[in-house]
Design a protein around this motif. Structure first.
Motif, mmCIF file in Angstrom:
data_model
loop_
_atom_site.group_PDB
_atom_site.id
_atom_site.type_symbol
_atom_site.label_atom_id
_atom_site.label_comp_id
_atom_site.label_asym_id
_atom_site.label_seq_id
_atom_site.Cartn_x
_atom_site.Cartn_y
_atom_site.Cartn_z
ATOM 1 N N ALA A 68 0.822 -1.204 0.000
ATOM 2 C CA ALA A 68 0.000 0.000 0.000
ATOM 3 C C ALA A 68 0.860 1.259 0.000
ATOM 4 C CB ALA A 68 -0.928 -0.006 1.217
ATOM 5 N N ALA A 69 1.966 1.217 0.743
ATOM 6 C CA ALA A 69 2.872 2.367 0.771
ATOM 7 C C ALA A 69 3.503 2.591 -0.600
ATOM 8 C CB ALA A 69 3.951 2.153 1.828
ATOM 9 N N LEU A 70 3.849 1.497 -1.290
ATOM 10 C CA LEU A 70 4.442 1.623 -2.620
ATOM 11 C C LEU A 70 3.415 2.091 -3.650
ATOM 12 C CD1 LEU A 70 6.641 -1.607 -2.764
ATOM 13 C CD2 LEU A 70 7.464 0.747 -2.698
ATOM 14 N N ALA A 71 2.164 1.668 -3.475
ATOM 15 C CA ALA A 71 1.120 2.050 -4.430
ATOM 16 C C ALA A 71 0.668 3.485 -4.244
ATOM 17 C CB ALA A 71 -0.078 1.108 -4.279
ATOM 18 N N GLY A 72 0.664 3.954 -2.996
ATOM 19 C CA GLY A 72 0.087 5.248 -2.697
ATOM 20 C C GLY A 72 -1.419 5.122 -2.554
ATOM 21 N N PRO A 73 -2.078 6.079 -1.899
ATOM 22 C CA PRO A 73 -3.522 5.999 -1.668
ATOM 23 C C PRO A 73 -4.298 5.826 -2.971
ATOM 24 C CG PRO A 73 -2.551 7.779 -0.384
ATOM 25 C CD PRO A 73 -1.485 7.299 -1.321
ATOM 26 N N GLY A 74 -5.067 4.749 -3.047
ATOM 27 C CA GLY A 74 -5.878 4.496 -4.236
ATOM 28 C C GLY A 74 -5.102 4.022 -5.441
ATOM 29 N N GLY A 75 -3.821 3.707 -5.271
ATOM 30 C CA GLY A 75 -3.006 3.290 -6.400
ATOM 31 C C GLY A 75 -3.350 1.872 -6.862
ATOM 32 N N SER A 76 -3.241 1.643 -8.166
ATOM 33 C CA SER A 76 -3.556 0.344 -8.753
ATOM 34 C C SER A 76 -2.292 -0.468 -8.996
ATOM 35 C CB SER A 76 -4.308 0.521 -10.075
ATOM 36 O OG SER A 76 -5.580 1.113 -9.858
ATOM 37 N N LEU A 77 -2.376 -1.763 -8.764
ATOM 38 C CA LEU A 77 -1.270 -2.683 -8.948
ATOM 39 C C LEU A 77 -1.788 -3.954 -9.596
ATOM 40 C CD1 LEU A 77 0.235 -2.368 -5.345
ATOM 41 C CD2 LEU A 77 1.243 -1.386 -7.417
ATOM 42 N N VAL A 78 -0.864 -4.717 -10.207
ATOM 43 C CA VAL A 78 -1.212 -6.009 -10.794
ATOM 44 C C VAL A 78 -0.231 -7.050 -10.280
ATOM 45 C CG1 VAL A 78 -1.569 -7.331 -12.906
ATOM 46 C CG2 VAL A 78 -2.098 -4.884 -12.876
ATOM 47 N N LEU A 79 -0.755 -8.187 -9.826
ATOM 48 C CA LEU A 79 0.063 -9.290 -9.331
ATOM 49 C C LEU A 79 -0.123 -10.495 -10.242
ATOM 50 C CD1 LEU A 79 -1.260 -7.661 -6.716
ATOM 51 C CD2 LEU A 79 0.055 -9.340 -5.454
ATOM 52 N N MET A 80 0.934 -11.282 -10.367
ATOM 53 C CA MET A 80 0.877 -12.489 -11.178
ATOM 54 C C MET A 80 1.043 -13.713 -10.287
ATOM 55 S SD MET A 80 3.307 -13.704 -14.378
ATOM 56 C CE MET A 80 3.225 -12.077 -15.102
ATOM 57 N N GLY A 81 0.164 -14.707 -10.475
ATOM 58 C CA GLY A 81 0.292 -15.960 -9.758
ATOM 59 C C GLY A 81 -0.137 -15.894 -8.309
ATOM 60 N N HIS A 82 -0.736 -14.789 -7.890
ATOM 61 C CA HIS A 82 -1.150 -14.632 -6.494
ATOM 62 C C HIS A 82 -2.653 -14.887 -6.424
ATOM 63 C CE1 HIS A 82 -0.214 -13.194 -2.409
ATOM 64 N NE2 HIS A 82 -1.475 -12.794 -2.407
ATOM 65 N N ARG A 83 -3.035 -16.042 -5.891
ATOM 66 C CA ARG A 83 -4.442 -16.454 -5.914
ATOM 67 C C ARG A 83 -5.205 -16.096 -4.640
ATOM 68 N NH1 ARG A 83 -4.996 -19.593 -10.438
ATOM 69 N NH2 ARG A 83 -3.060 -20.423 -11.308
ATOM 70 N N SER A 84 -4.512 -15.690 -3.598
ATOM 71 C CA SER A 84 -5.199 -15.340 -2.352
ATOM 72 C C SER A 84 -5.794 -13.943 -2.463
ATOM 73 C CB SER A 84 -4.221 -15.394 -1.176
ATOM 74 O OG SER A 84 -3.667 -16.685 -1.042
ATOM 75 N N PRO A 85 -6.978 -13.730 -1.945
ATOM 76 C CA PRO A 85 -7.583 -12.396 -2.011
ATOM 77 C C PRO A 85 -6.809 -11.404 -1.157
ATOM 78 C CG PRO A 85 -8.868 -13.823 -0.583
ATOM 79 C CD PRO A 85 -7.847 -14.700 -1.235
ATOM 80 N N PRO A 86 -6.858 -10.133 -1.537
ATOM 81 C CA PRO A 86 -6.181 -9.105 -0.735
ATOM 82 C C PRO A 86 -6.964 -8.845 0.547
ATOM 83 C CG PRO A 86 -7.438 -8.074 -2.482
ATOM 84 C CD PRO A 86 -7.530 -9.564 -2.712
ATOM 85 N N PRO A 87 -6.386 -8.097 1.483
ATOM 86 C CA PRO A 87 -7.123 -7.724 2.695
ATOM 87 C C PRO A 87 -8.404 -6.966 2.358
ATOM 88 C CG PRO A 87 -4.786 -7.259 2.935
ATOM 89 C CD PRO A 87 -4.993 -7.619 1.501
ATOM 90 N N ASP A 88 -9.327 -6.959 3.283
ATOM 91 C CA ASP A 88 -10.634 -6.342 3.056
ATOM 92 C C ASP A 88 -10.537 -4.866 2.690
ATOM 93 O OD1 ASP A 88 -11.845 -8.759 3.590
ATOM 94 O OD2 ASP A 88 -12.327 -8.271 5.679
ATOM 95 N N SER A 89 -9.494 -4.189 3.155
ATOM 96 C CA SER A 89 -9.365 -2.763 2.883
ATOM 97 C C SER A 89 -8.960 -2.468 1.438
ATOM 98 C CB SER A 89 -8.351 -2.130 3.842
ATOM 99 O OG SER A 89 -7.088 -2.766 3.721
ATOM 100 N N TRP A 90 -8.532 -3.519 0.709
ATOM 101 C CA TRP A 90 -8.155 -3.383 -0.693
ATOM 102 C C TRP A 90 -9.354 -3.702 -1.586
ATOM 103 C CZ3 TRP A 90 -3.047 -2.826 -2.940
ATOM 104 C CH2 TRP A 90 -2.037 -2.594 -1.993
ATOM 105 N N GLU A 91 -9.348 -3.139 -2.793
ATOM 106 C CA GLU A 91 -10.373 -3.447 -3.792
ATOM 107 C C GLU A 91 -9.772 -4.347 -4.863
ATOM 108 O OE1 GLU A 91 -13.004 -1.262 -7.310
ATOM 109 O OE2 GLU A 91 -11.797 -0.065 -5.916
ATOM 110 N N THR A 92 -10.444 -5.425 -5.195
ATOM 111 C CA THR A 92 -10.041 -6.262 -6.326
ATOM 112 C C THR A 92 -10.674 -5.686 -7.587
ATOM 113 O OG1 THR A 92 -9.814 -8.266 -4.987
ATOM 114 C CG2 THR A 92 -10.149 -8.558 -7.352
ATOM 115 N N THR A 93 -9.854 -5.276 -8.542
ATOM 116 C CA THR A 93 -10.366 -4.651 -9.764
ATOM 117 C C THR A 93 -10.569 -5.660 -10.883
ATOM 118 O OG1 THR A 93 -8.100 -4.073 -10.419
ATOM 119 C CG2 THR A 93 -9.366 -2.409 -9.210
ATOM 120 N N PHE A 94 -9.790 -6.734 -10.889
ATOM 121 C CA PHE A 94 -10.036 -7.808 -11.857
ATOM 122 C C PHE A 94 -9.262 -9.046 -11.432
ATOM 123 C CE2 PHE A 94 -6.222 -5.792 -13.623
ATOM 124 C CZ PHE A 94 -5.405 -6.878 -13.919
#
Length: 242
Positions: free
Chosen positions: A67-93
């Motif tokens: 979250a610190a690297l992304a900045g507030p509301g920043g979007s990121l993409v992960l590869m091969g990570h199947r676990s959902p993010p914490p509740d405070s994060w939004e899954t965009t796709f």
């Protein structure tokens, strides 16, 4: 087959394959100069690429670092990570994907394509327009810095492109393969992929690429060019807490 990090015969540690975690392999290898790091988390600059390398056993602290690297509301993409993010994060796709590797020996592709041209920073506005119309995946203002990008022009207009994205030791990913809708069906994407492959092999590296698992037309094209399935993966888009 031993799992990454397991031990083989004689209790010898088995080293993970670079393509098991290609984003981390790139940011700790050939693309280390782009790396933004916090704790165990690495990412590309926001105007270069949205890829983030998160540990497989990600903790709350790792997600806080992300979250610190992304900045507030920043979007990121992960590869091969199947676990959902914490509740405070939004899954965009979320999308299932495949990783394919190409032939690594010379002489497996056609002769050099004289119509392809190398694209540079001055071409970025046209590239962004083509990407907006064709949606091959994220391409940002400085993505051009990640490697060689080639295009084909018709009547001066950029109508197709492909280039290099992630690089790991001995490997280079082909990405941003796209053709303007009005020029599809002419084999332009295949020609560009083969041309990019030539450049990768000239450096002694082996090409690989990723595709959405349900993009059967693209997978069929890549297989016809000599690419073969290495593994399945997934792509997870997330947005940091605002």
């Amino acid at each position: 087959m031993n799992a990454p990090g397991s031990r083989g015969p004689g209790d010898t540690p088995v080293r993970p394959h670079p393509l098991d975690h290609p984003v981390r392999a790139a940011l700790t290898g050939p693309h280390a100069g782009f790396a933004r790091r916090r704790g165990r988390v690495l990412r590309y600059p926001a105007d270069v690429s949205p890829w983030l390398a998160l540990p497989e056993d990600a903790t709350d602290e790792d997600w806080a670092d992300a979250a610190a690297l992304a900045g507030p509301g920043g979007s990121l993409v992960l590869m091969g990570h199947r676990s959902p993010p914490p509740d405070s994060w939004e899954t965009t796709f979320y999308a299932d994907g495949v990783q394919l590797v190409g032939p690594g020996t010379p002489g497996t592709v056609t002769a050099r394509d004289g119509e392809t041209v190398r694209l540079g920073p001055a071409d970025v506005p046209e590239i962004l327009d083509l990407v907006e119309r064709t949606r091959p995946g994220p391409f940002l203002p400085r993505t051009i810095e990640l490697g060689t990008y080639l295009g084909i022009r018709r009547h001066g207009a950029l109508v197709a492109m492909a280039g290099e994205r992630l690089r790991a030791a001995g490997w280079c990913e082909i990405s941003a393969v796209c053709t303007a809708p009005e020029h599809r069906g002419q084999g332009l994407a295949a020609r560009l992929v083969l041309a990019v492959c030539d450049g990768i092999r000239d450096r002694g590296e082996t090409p690989f690429l990723h595709a959405a698992a349900d993009n059967t037309n693209a997978v069929r094209l890549y297989e016809s060019l000599g690419f073969r399935l290495r593994t399945t993966t997934c792509f997870l888009g997330v947005r940091a807490p605002g």
